[in-house]
Write an enzyme that holds these catalytic residues in place. Structure first.
Site: not given
Length: 264
Positions: A7, A34, A218, A247-248
């Site tokens: 992501n 995203e 995830d 942030d992933h």
């Protein structure tokens, strides 16, 4: 074969992060979520220069999914999850790559819950489950990879008691995930790390990364045709520490060419 999901939280704004990771990790396939970009703004030029072909399904400001293949052009097999013609959100794309079908998904967040967004999440999950069952019945090598926005168990969240009413951890969502696995899918990361507290997401707020206050949302699921080929599954945690990072962190699996003995 190395298959990853990431992501990116904005493919254009975090393009340097994506390109650096592609160069360092060299996945054969990368599923992105995203994108936050309309189709015409997807940075296909830079991605091709990095050695990857791509298909993508974008949406202005929100959502968006893509599949990248190293040294090849993915063959698109589906755009959008079946079951609701009125659903225009860009959350699913699918491609054939080197004899394997890859489904890249971005499951709805669902907050605040309860509410319309949570209802949409459950409906989307139901559609995914029906489609996944159909694909399993074909007995073809299939991967479902992406941001599921689900912490399946208490081992997948740093403080479970704080997330009881969150749409990522509510009983209905966890039950939906268990139902999906019960069809015959293998959660690759959890299979290779059955008792490890392992995360894929750390919020930007409250120093979550520094405190290792993470979530595992995830996932890469393997069909019964592929599960015996599972050789490794890891999280590229260091990517979360890059400058202007998502942030992933990316999650990846490595599949052997032939079946291996399953872990016990």
């Amino acid at each position: 074969m190395k298959i990853a999901t990431f992501n990116v939280n904005g493919v254009n704004g975090r393009l340097p992060v994506l390109l650096r990771w592609l160069a360092e990790a060299a996945p054969d396939v990368a599923c992105l979520q995203e994108l936050k970009s309309p189709d015409e703004k997807f940075p296909i030029g830079a991605i091709r220069e990095a050695g990857y072909g791509a298909i993508w399904h974008g949406q202005k400001s929100w959502n968006g999914v893509a599949i990248l293949a190293r040294g090849a052009d993915p063959i698109e097999t589906r755009r959008g999850l079946p079951g609701d013609r009125d659903d225009l959100q860009s959350r699913y794309i699918e491609a054939a790559i080197d004899g394997i079908l890859i489904g890249c998904l971005y499951l709805p967040n669902g907050n605040p819950a309860p509410g319309p967004k949570f209802d949409y999440k459950l409906r989307w999950f139901e559609r995914l489950t029906k489609y996944a069952a159909k694909m399993l019945a074909l007995d073809v090598p299939f991967v479902l990879a992406g941001d599921f926005n689900v912490m399946p168990t208490e081992l997948d969240v740093y403080k479970p008691e704080r997330w009881i009413d969150d749409a990522l951890f509510r009983p209905e969502v966890r039950a939906a995930y268990r139902g999906l696995l019960a069809q015959g899918w293998t959660d690759a990361l959890r299979t290779m790390h059955p008792d490890e507290r392992i995360y894929t997401f750390w919020d930007y707020f409250r120093n979550a990364w520094g405190r290792d206050a993470g979530l595992r949302i995830d996932h890469i699921l393997l069909s019964s045709e592929l599960a015996p080929r599972l050789a490794a599954a890891e999280v590229d945690r260091e990517v979360r520490g890059y400058e202007k990072a998502s942030d992933h962190a990316p999650v990846w699996v490595r599949l052997s060419k032939t079946s291996r003995a399953r872990r016990k």
